[in-house]
Design a protein around this motif. Structure first.
Motif, PDB file in Angstrom:
ATOM      1  N   PHE A  19       0.799  -1.255  -0.057  1.00  0.00           N
ATOM      2  CA  PHE A  19      -0.020  -0.190  -0.035  1.00  0.00           C
ATOM      3  C   PHE A  19       0.829   1.208  -0.030  1.00  0.00           C
ATOM      4  O   PHE A  19       0.511   2.372  -0.811  1.00  0.00           O
ATOM      5  N   THR A  41     -15.405  -5.794   7.311  1.00  0.00           N
ATOM      6  CA  THR A  41     -14.630  -4.491   7.696  1.00  0.00           C
ATOM      7  C   THR A  41     -15.012  -3.854   8.768  1.00  0.00           C
ATOM      8  O   THR A  41     -16.293  -3.960   9.426  1.00  0.00           O
ATOM      9  N   LEU A  55      -9.435  -5.178  -3.524  1.00  0.00           N
ATOM     10  CA  LEU A  55      -8.965  -3.974  -2.403  1.00  0.00           C
ATOM     11  C   LEU A  55      -7.634  -3.945  -2.518  1.00  0.00           C
ATOM     12  O   LEU A  55      -6.916  -2.770  -2.501  1.00  0.00           O
ATOM     13  N   PHE A  56      -6.625  -5.112  -2.364  1.00  0.00           N
ATOM     14  CA  PHE A  56      -5.263  -4.893  -2.197  1.00  0.00           C
ATOM     15  C   PHE A  56      -4.961  -4.266  -3.625  1.00  0.00           C
ATOM     16  O   PHE A  56      -4.022  -3.445  -3.742  1.00  0.00           O
ATOM     17  N   GLN A  58      -6.325  -2.373  -5.817  1.00  0.00           N
ATOM     18  CA  GLN A  58      -6.724  -0.953  -5.888  1.00  0.00           C
ATOM     19  C   GLN A  58      -5.695   0.044  -4.816  1.00  0.00           C
ATOM     20  O   GLN A  58      -5.550   1.125  -5.269  1.00  0.00           O
ATOM     21  N   ARG A  59      -5.478  -0.576  -3.868  1.00  0.00           N
ATOM     22  CA  ARG A  59      -4.629   0.333  -2.828  1.00  0.00           C
ATOM     23  C   ARG A  59      -2.953   0.184  -2.980  1.00  0.00           C
ATOM     24  O   ARG A  59      -2.271   0.927  -2.373  1.00  0.00           O
ATOM     25  N   ALA A  62      -1.024   3.454  -3.422  1.00  0.00           N
ATOM     26  CA  ALA A  62      -1.985   4.404  -3.139  1.00  0.00           C
ATOM     27  C   ALA A  62      -1.899   4.986  -1.817  1.00  0.00           C
ATOM     28  O   ALA A  62      -2.244   6.101  -1.689  1.00  0.00           O
ATOM     29  N   GLN A  63      -1.091   4.677  -0.810  1.00  0.00           N
ATOM     30  CA  GLN A  63      -0.791   5.247   0.462  1.00  0.00           C
ATOM     31  C   GLN A  63       0.513   5.470   0.718  1.00  0.00           C
ATOM     32  O   GLN A  63       1.265   4.883   1.738  1.00  0.00           O
ATOM     33  N   HIS A  91      -2.915   2.573  11.429  1.00  0.00           N
ATOM     34  CA  HIS A  91      -2.372   2.844  10.086  1.00  0.00           C
ATOM     35  C   HIS A  91      -2.055   4.611  10.294  1.00  0.00           C
ATOM     36  O   HIS A  91      -2.905   5.406  10.870  1.00  0.00           O
TER      37      HIS A  91
END
Length: 125
Positions: A19, A41, A55-56, A58-59, A62-63, A91
């Motif tokens: 991420f 979640t 999800l993994f 997409q991220r 991204a962070q 996080h």
């Protein structure tokens, strides 16, 4: 530290790398999950392994600057074929408030490997 708690730490190192800097691969992470993995979640959404894979992906990257802090790791129950563990996960992203969740994970032992079977995350109060 037992192997189930070590798996929690090891997976979060991979998540932070993926991420935060697009290092590693989603495929490598997915090998740590049972084929019937489910997740709830913090917002109450119910996810399958396919959803988590999306999800993994997409991220990934991204962070930037993400760091994940784990604490309070404990084994709630353990038996020959698996375990239930609990931990707090925070996080940290530059310039943003930290987000903490309390997580409970169920693991199954598949051929001597701990696999994530179910994960329940709840926002910490």
């Amino acid at each position: 530290m037992n192997r189930y708690l070590k798996e929690v730490v090891d997976l979060h190192v991979l998540i932070e790398a993926l991420f935060g800097g697009a290092q590693g691969t989603v495929a490598a992470m997915l090998g740590r999950f049972h084929r019937d993995f489910t997740m709830v979640t913090p917002g109450g959404a119910q996810l399958s392994l396919d959803d988590v894979a999306s999800l993994f992906a997409q991220r990934a990257g991204a962070q930037p600057g993400l760091s994940i802090e784990l604490c309070g790791l404990e084994t709630i129950a353990q038996w020959p074929e698996g375990a239930v563990v609990r931990y707090r996960e925070t996080h940290h992203l530059p310039g943003q408030p930290a987000k903490t969740r309390v997580s409970t994970a169920v693991f199954s032992d598949e051929g001597g490997r701990p696999l994530w079977r179910h994960l329940q995350e709840t926002w910490a109060a």
